[in-house]
Design a protein around this motif. Structure first.
Motif, PDB file in Angstrom:
ATOM      1  N   MET A 202       0.777  -1.199   0.233  1.00  0.00           N
ATOM      2  CA  MET A 202       0.328   0.326  -0.033  1.00  0.00           C
ATOM      3  C   MET A 202       0.916   1.379  -0.016  1.00  0.00           C
ATOM      4  N   THR A 203       0.648   2.262  -1.112  1.00  0.00           N
ATOM      5  CA  THR A 203       1.621   3.213  -1.066  1.00  0.00           C
ATOM      6  C   THR A 203       0.808   4.731  -0.599  1.00  0.00           C
ATOM      7  N   THR A 204       1.213   5.767  -0.151  1.00  0.00           N
ATOM      8  CA  THR A 204       0.493   6.486   0.312  1.00  0.00           C
ATOM      9  C   THR A 204       0.560   8.248  -0.982  1.00  0.00           C
ATOM     10  N   VAL A 205      -0.206   8.485  -0.682  1.00  0.00           N
ATOM     11  CA  VAL A 205      -0.558   9.775  -2.691  1.00  0.00           C
ATOM     12  C   VAL A 205      -0.953  10.528  -2.007  1.00  0.00           C
ATOM     13  N   PHE A 206       0.091  11.617  -2.874  1.00  0.00           N
ATOM     14  CA  PHE A 206      -1.118  13.091  -2.702  1.00  0.00           C
ATOM     15  C   PHE A 206      -1.561  13.201  -4.298  1.00  0.00           C
ATOM     16  N   VAL A 207      -2.601  14.210  -3.955  1.00  0.00           N
ATOM     17  CA  VAL A 207      -3.206  14.318  -5.151  1.00  0.00           C
ATOM     18  C   VAL A 207      -3.644  15.860  -4.512  1.00  0.00           C
ATOM     19  N   THR A 208      -3.833  16.766  -6.324  1.00  0.00           N
ATOM     20  CA  THR A 208      -3.782  18.254  -5.495  1.00  0.00           C
ATOM     21  C   THR A 208      -5.274  17.633  -7.001  1.00  0.00           C
ATOM     22  N   GLY A 209      -5.981  19.114  -6.852  1.00  0.00           N
ATOM     23  CA  GLY A 209      -7.552  18.501  -7.458  1.00  0.00           C
ATOM     24  C   GLY A 209      -8.134  17.646  -7.002  1.00  0.00           C
ATOM     25  N   GLY A 210      -8.001  17.342  -6.327  1.00  0.00           N
ATOM     26  CA  GLY A 210      -8.650  15.783  -5.974  1.00  0.00           C
ATOM     27  C   GLY A 210     -10.049  15.744  -5.973  1.00  0.00           C
ATOM     28  N   SER A 211     -10.871  17.257  -5.853  1.00  0.00           N
ATOM     29  CA  SER A 211     -12.774  18.524  -5.771  1.00  0.00           C
ATOM     30  C   SER A 211     -12.712  17.696  -6.758  1.00  0.00           C
ATOM     31  N   GLY A 212     -12.044  18.347  -8.757  1.00  0.00           N
ATOM     32  CA  GLY A 212     -12.490  18.423  -9.233  1.00  0.00           C
ATOM     33  C   GLY A 212     -12.993  16.763  -9.971  1.00  0.00           C
ATOM     34  N   PHE A 213     -13.242  16.595 -11.180  1.00  0.00           N
ATOM     35  CA  PHE A 213     -13.393  16.048 -12.593  1.00  0.00           C
ATOM     36  C   PHE A 213     -12.443  15.066 -12.184  1.00  0.00           C
ATOM     37  N   VAL A 214     -11.556  14.979 -13.215  1.00  0.00           N
ATOM     38  CA  VAL A 214     -10.743  13.646 -12.778  1.00  0.00           C
ATOM     39  C   VAL A 214     -10.249  13.520 -11.978  1.00  0.00           C
ATOM     40  N   GLY A 215      -9.530  14.719 -10.871  1.00  0.00           N
ATOM     41  CA  GLY A 215      -9.235  14.404  -9.693  1.00  0.00           C
ATOM     42  C   GLY A 215      -9.860  13.426  -8.032  1.00  0.00           C
ATOM     43  N   GLY A 216     -11.165  13.958  -8.892  1.00  0.00           N
ATOM     44  CA  GLY A 216     -11.923  12.817  -7.984  1.00  0.00           C
ATOM     45  C   GLY A 216     -12.183  11.574  -8.251  1.00  0.00           C
ATOM     46  N   ARG A 217     -12.256  11.223  -9.295  1.00  0.00           N
ATOM     47  CA  ARG A 217     -12.310   9.680 -10.209  1.00  0.00           C
ATOM     48  C   ARG A 217     -11.027   8.855  -9.888  1.00  0.00           C
ATOM     49  N   LEU A 218      -9.796  10.067  -9.818  1.00  0.00           N
ATOM     50  CA  LEU A 218      -8.654   9.355  -9.944  1.00  0.00           C
ATOM     51  C   LEU A 218      -8.236   8.489  -7.477  1.00  0.00           C
TER      52      LEU A 218
ATOM     53  N   GLU B  33       5.005   8.495  -1.577  1.00  0.00           N
ATOM     54  CA  GLU B  33       6.140   7.942  -2.384  1.00  0.00           C
ATOM     55  C   GLU B  33       5.723   8.499  -3.807  1.00  0.00           C
ATOM     56  N   LEU B  34       4.310   9.065  -3.600  1.00  0.00           N
ATOM     57  CA  LEU B  34       3.801   8.891  -5.429  1.00  0.00           C
ATOM     58  C   LEU B  34       2.575  10.115  -5.016  1.00  0.00           C
ATOM     59  N   ALA B  35       3.180  11.325  -6.589  1.00  0.00           N
ATOM     60  CA  ALA B  35       1.652  12.586  -6.319  1.00  0.00           C
ATOM     61  C   ALA B  35       1.555  12.490  -8.035  1.00  0.00           C
ATOM     62  N   PHE B  36       0.102  13.163  -7.631  1.00  0.00           N
ATOM     63  CA  PHE B  36      -0.142  13.437  -8.925  1.00  0.00           C
ATOM     64  C   PHE B  36      -1.016  15.181  -8.658  1.00  0.00           C
ATOM     65  N   HIS B  37      -0.659  15.456  -9.816  1.00  0.00           N
ATOM     66  CA  HIS B  37      -1.175  17.060 -10.436  1.00  0.00           C
ATOM     67  C   HIS B  37      -1.912  16.899 -11.216  1.00  0.00           C
ATOM     68  N   ALA B  38      -3.747  17.498 -10.558  1.00  0.00           N
ATOM     69  CA  ALA B  38      -4.480  17.255 -11.218  1.00  0.00           C
ATOM     70  C   ALA B  38      -5.520  19.104 -11.605  1.00  0.00           C
ATOM     71  N   ALA B  39      -5.025  19.588 -10.549  1.00  0.00           N
ATOM     72  CA  ALA B  39      -5.220  20.679 -10.229  1.00  0.00           C
ATOM     73  C   ALA B  39      -5.073  22.286 -11.417  1.00  0.00           C
ATOM     74  N   ALA B  40      -5.758  22.465 -11.899  1.00  0.00           N
ATOM     75  CA  ALA B  40      -5.558  23.202 -12.993  1.00  0.00           C
ATOM     76  C   ALA B  40      -6.641  24.252 -13.001  1.00  0.00           C
ATOM     77  N   ARG B  41      -6.208  25.408 -13.479  1.00  0.00           N
ATOM     78  CA  ARG B  41      -7.274  26.501 -13.345  1.00  0.00           C
ATOM     79  C   ARG B  41      -7.604  26.172 -15.469  1.00  0.00           C
TER      80      ARG B  41
END
Length: 330
Positions: free
Chosen positions: A1-17, A67-75
């Motif tokens: 199990m990995t700890t993952v950091f996500v930006t934009g998680g309340s958005g469309f793609v980030g939420g589904r991710l 260990e892993l990050a996803f950057h999904a936040a954007a204008r």
């Protein structure tokens, strides 16, 4: 199990991710800049960490232990001046990169877009060898191109960076494209530019998420990858099908392409020159999306990531119809 950091998680793609990552057994920490965003990511199973893209210290704290990050936040909205797009999409991305490195994140996957290649001409069977266009007249396109350069330039032995570029993301839960199309039809502002018969590629949100997960697992550091639904479709046919899932009939009105180009150019000049709020009736990005071919070659993602779109268009459209029906019946 990995700890993952996500930006934009309340958005469309980030939420589904987030939903996918939690289902796969990962612990997810998600950046939230408001109470509503914090509530949204918490509902999805992530731990909300308050902060925003302008706060490197807060970002570093949020990414700590991941260990892993996803950057999904954007204008992604049509309104906003160049400074806002650059602050959010370029400077904000640079802050995420810096914070991820400082926090010891092993790999950062950036949610890019085919718009990074858009500068006013059709994109026909393009692949990852086509250069991005930070000089684009459309500020969203230019800022996403510049952001991608920031991410890929940061790749090194301590922080591996990968870019995943979906095209025309759609599906249940979309809060931008489909709602705006419905609103335009309802208000009588919708017209097919030049007939709308050009080809376009699309990417169901679940296919975009599949690509992101694969990019994290198998993506070559310092590389970008396109993902789509697999085959292009006629723009007019696809949008007609999308609207039909909401019980909305697509209009037949057509606007000649040369008039649309004139309207976009004049509108952008007026809005930018006078620094007006909001967006012009027809902006460059909307014009290019609605009038120019955009077809993508995804051979690289197939070969290097093992990407195969898990969702078909027919499945996605059926899900949209079901979701609309459940809302209407509630």
């Amino acid at each position: 199990m990995t700890t993952v950091f996500v930006t934009g998680g309340s958005g469309f793609v980030g939420g589904r991710l987030i939903t996918r990552l939690v289902a796969d057994g990962h612990t997810v920490r998600a950046l939230a800049r408001s109470d509503s965003a914090a509530a949204r990511v918490s509902e999805l199973g992530a731990t909300a960490v308050r902060g925003d893209l302008g706060d490197v210290t807060g970002l570093r704290t949020a990414a700590a232990g991941a260990e892993l990050a996803f950057h999904a936040a954007a204008r992604t909205t049509r309104d906003g001046d160049r400074a806002r797009f650059w602050a959010d999409n370029v400077d904000g991305t640079a802050n995420v990169v810096r914070a991820a490195r400082d926090a010891g994140v092993r790999r950062l996957v950036h949610v890019g877009t085919e718009a990074a290649l858009m500068a006013g001409r059709p994109l026909v069977d393009v692949d990852e060898t086509v250069p991005v266009r930070p000089d684009s007249r459309a500020w969203y396109a230019a800022s996403k191109a510049a952001a991608e350069r920031v991410v890929l330039a940061a790749n090194d032995e301590t922080l591996q960076t990968v870019v995943l570029r979906p095209r025309f993301v759609w599906g249940a839960g979309d809060t931008t494209v489909l709602p705006e199309l419905v609103a335009m039809v309802s208000s009588g502002r919708f017209a097919w530019v030049g007939g709308g018969r050009h080809l376009t590629d699309t990417t169901h949100v679940d296919n975009a998420v599949e690509g992101l997960v694969l990019a994290a697992r198998r993506g070559v550091p310092g590389e970008a990858y396109f993902v789509t639904d697999g085959d292009p479709v006629v723009f007019r046919d696809f949008v007609t099908d999308l609207l039909a899932t909401q019980a909305v009939t697509a209009p037949t009105r057509t606007l000649p392409a040369f008039l649309a180009r004139m309207a976009a150019g004049a509108g952008e000049a007026i809005w930018r020159g006078l620094r007006r709020n909001g967006a012009p009736p027809l902006d460059y990005m909307s014009l290019w999306l609605s009038s120019q071919e955009c077809t993508i070659n995804i051979a690289k993602a197939r070969a290097e990531l093992g990407y195969r779109p898990p969702r078909t268009r027919s499945d996605g459209l059926a899900e949209l119809r079901a979701a609309a029906g459940s809302v209407a019946g509630s």
